[in-house]
Design an enzyme around this catalytic site. Structure first.
Site, PDB file in Angstrom:
ATOM      1  N   SER A  32       0.838  -1.196   0.000  1.00  0.00           N
ATOM      2  CA  SER A  32       0.000   0.000   0.000  1.00  0.00           C
ATOM      3  C   SER A  32       0.878   1.253   0.000  1.00  0.00           C
ATOM      4  O   SER A  32       1.754   1.384  -0.844  1.00  0.00           O
ATOM      5  CB  SER A  32      -0.964  -0.043   1.194  1.00  0.00           C
ATOM      6  OG  SER A  32      -1.970   0.930   1.051  1.00  0.00           O
ATOM      7  N   ASP A  73      -5.562  -3.075  -3.146  1.00  0.00           N
ATOM      8  CA  ASP A  73      -4.544  -2.757  -2.145  1.00  0.00           C
ATOM      9  C   ASP A  73      -3.983  -4.018  -1.481  1.00  0.00           C
ATOM     10  O   ASP A  73      -4.720  -4.879  -1.000  1.00  0.00           O
ATOM     11  CB  ASP A  73      -5.179  -1.855  -1.086  1.00  0.00           C
ATOM     12  CG  ASP A  73      -4.165  -1.202  -0.185  1.00  0.00           C
ATOM     13  OD1 ASP A  73      -3.494  -1.928   0.575  1.00  0.00           O
ATOM     14  OD2 ASP A  73      -4.039   0.034  -0.219  1.00  0.00           O
TER      15      ASP A  73
END
Length: 253
Positions: A19, A144
């Site tokens: 992320s 993500d």
């Protein structure tokens, strides 16, 4: 955290990012020197001042989520910033080994990018569900990486690491409370899942492997629904994490 590590002569041989950690990790992998700290500070300060990544007004967000059904914000400002910084840079061009994790939708598993262009890989790793659209690479869709491997200690062990420094955003420093509102249920559920895997991997470290979890200095972002847009405290949070990390490293190194 990086500044405290570099000041003590700790430089990375391998960087793993998930992320926003993929974005930060890419900057350091490109230039694994104290100069990367200044570059990251400049990068996040400029984003804070311009609010360029999540700058859309509310009406545009509503229109986009109605049109797409999946996300509030466009990925283009972030893509443009990364392409400006790294262009056609590939993983092989980086100064130290770097990998980033994303969640494959079709295969329902974590996927580690370690070759090819870095910009699409980092965008895939940072495709926050509901905020940014799924990334598409070679016909496969990614979300993500925090969904599947938020703090990849186990991956570092698999790749042969014997000393690991975990640079985390602060949430694991904070105790969880039972949710009281409907929108808190998903957040708390996600935190349980990510912390469970992290703690399991920390507790199962093989003999001869050490892991140090650097403190965030109480700098975890507020949990309000729109907290991700608040970058006004970037400088203060950087300083708090630095001071906490200095004290921590003085005890363990």
């Amino acid at each position: 955290m990086l500044r405290a590590l570099f000041e003590r002569g700790v430089a990375p041989d391998l960087i793993l990012g998930t992320s926003v950690g993929a974005l930060n990790g890419l900057v350091v992998a490109h230039d694994p020197t104290p100069a990367s700290v200044d570059r990251l500070t400049e990068l996040w300060s400029s984003i804070a001042e311009s609010n360029e990544v999540y700058a859309d007004p509310a009406w545009k967000q509503v229109r986009r989520v109605v049109r797409t059904g999946t996300h509030l914000h466009s990925v283009e400002p972030l893509r443009a910033r990364l392409e400006e910084e790294f262009g056609a840079t590939t993983f092989a061009d980086l100064a130290v080994g770097f990998q980033c994790c994303a969640a494959s939708i079709e295969r329902a598993t974590e996927h580690w990018f370690d070759s090819g262009p870095v910009v699409p890989a980092v965008l895939a790793s940072a495709a926050v569900p509901g905020l940014l659209p799924p990334a598409v690479i070679d016909g496969e869709h990614y979300l993500d990486g925090g969904i599947v491997n938020s703090i990849p200690v186990g991956r570092a062990v698999e790749l042969g690491a014997t000393r690991i420094f975990v640079l985390q955003v602060g949430r694991i420093d904070r105790p969880l409370q039972p949710p009281r509102r409907p929108w808190e249920v998903a957040r708390v559920s996600f935190e349980i899942a990510r912390r469970h895997r992290f703690l399991r991997e920390i507790n199962e470290l093989p003999a001869g492997v050490e892991a140090h979890v650097l403190p965030a200095g109480g700098s975890a972002a507020d949990d309000a629904a729109k907290a991700y847009r608040d970058t006004s405290q970037v400088a203060a949070r950087v300083e708090a994490a630095y001071r906490a990390s200095v004290d921590f490293l003085d005890d363990v190194l």
